[in-house]
Enzyme design. Sequence first.
Site, mmCIF file in Angstrom:
data_model
loop_
_atom_site.group_PDB
_atom_site.id
_atom_site.type_symbol
_atom_site.label_atom_id
_atom_site.label_comp_id
_atom_site.label_asym_id
_atom_site.label_seq_id
_atom_site.Cartn_x
_atom_site.Cartn_y
_atom_site.Cartn_z
ATOM 1 C CE LYS A 44 55.098 37.919 10.684
ATOM 2 N NZ LYS A 44 56.343 37.452 11.126
ATOM 3 N NE ARG A 99 66.897 39.351 14.811
ATOM 4 C CZ ARG A 99 65.936 39.325 13.909
ATOM 5 N NH1 ARG A 99 66.284 38.498 12.687
ATOM 6 N NH2 ARG A 99 64.969 39.991 13.935
ATOM 7 C CB SER A 137 63.521 34.222 8.210
ATOM 8 O OG SER A 137 63.324 33.101 9.329
HETATM 9 O O1 PNS Z 1 59.393 34.909 14.429
HETATM 10 P P1 PNS Z 1 58.500 35.930 14.832
HETATM 11 O O2 PNS Z 1 57.497 36.211 13.580
HETATM 12 O O3 PNS Z 1 59.125 37.024 15.387
HETATM 13 O O4 PNS Z 1 57.453 35.426 16.087
HETATM 14 C C1 PNS Z 1 56.423 36.185 16.554
HETATM 15 C C2 PNS Z 1 55.514 35.355 17.282
HETATM 16 C C3 PNS Z 1 54.856 34.205 16.415
HETATM 17 C C4 PNS Z 1 56.282 34.823 18.477
HETATM 18 C C5 PNS Z 1 54.290 36.245 17.743
HETATM 19 O O5 PNS Z 1 53.815 37.165 16.727
HETATM 20 C C6 PNS Z 1 53.250 35.740 18.540
HETATM 21 O O6 PNS Z 1 53.287 35.323 19.769
HETATM 22 N N1 PNS Z 1 52.076 35.192 17.903
HETATM 23 C C7 PNS Z 1 50.946 34.556 18.450
HETATM 24 C C8 PNS Z 1 49.740 35.445 18.976
HETATM 25 C C9 PNS Z 1 49.908 36.186 20.256
HETATM 26 O O7 PNS Z 1 49.929 35.478 21.170
HETATM 27 N N2 PNS Z 1 49.614 37.435 20.206
HETATM 28 C C10 PNS Z 1 49.732 38.315 21.337
HETATM 29 C C11 PNS Z 1 51.256 38.397 21.926
HETATM 30 S S1 PNS Z 1 51.286 40.159 21.787
#
Ligand code: PNS
Length: 173
Positions: A44, A99, A137
């Site tokens: 991102k 949501r 956001s």
């Molecule tokens: O606020 P967001 O962008 O919806 O959060 C997403 C998040 C950070 C929770 C997700 O991308 C995440 O858990 N990232 C860490 C990497 C991970 O563990 N990936 C495997 C899960 S499928």
Amino acid sequence: MALSGVCIYPGSFDPITNGHLNIIERSLKIFRTVIVAVAINAKKTPLFSIPERVKLIEDSLKETLSEEDLKRVKVDHFEGLLIDYAKKKKARAIIRGLRAVSDFEFEFQMASMNRKLSPDVEMLFMMTDESNFYISSQTVKEVLSLGGCVEGLVPKAARRAMVKKFKERKQES
Ligand code: PNS
């Protein structure tokens, strides 16, 4: 009710919104400690750096929570798998806000994958408060960058920081 256990509330928080704050406040009614964990995601392109996002969350929590509750929230960041971070922190659960139906597919996939990786950490979902269901956001950044009003959608600290950031970007271009 006696509160126990640690939960992780993970996300990008770019920046924190009132919807996020609502989930944190409600999580504090269930868990003794809530760790708000900002994910480092190289895929991102965020508006705010990780230290900026952590600081914004801390400032926003100070605006919102009582001193008692403030002591029970920690703000941190993590890199790598969320489930590994949750295990390292000895968390009982990972909280996510939902949501709308459109959130469900991604969340269901993520929850199933996390459960496959470690069934010991439970994924919990909270329906977003009805006054916050349309806030993200992403939309808040877009509205503010195009001159719209985001009063009541994000904490004051986040609004000020976004205004400053967009001003700086305009001056640079
Ligand atoms: O606020 P967001 O962008 O919806 O959060 C997403 C998040 C950070 C929770 C997700 O991308 C995440 O858990 N990232 C860490 C990497 C991970 O563990 N990936 C495997 C899960 S499928």
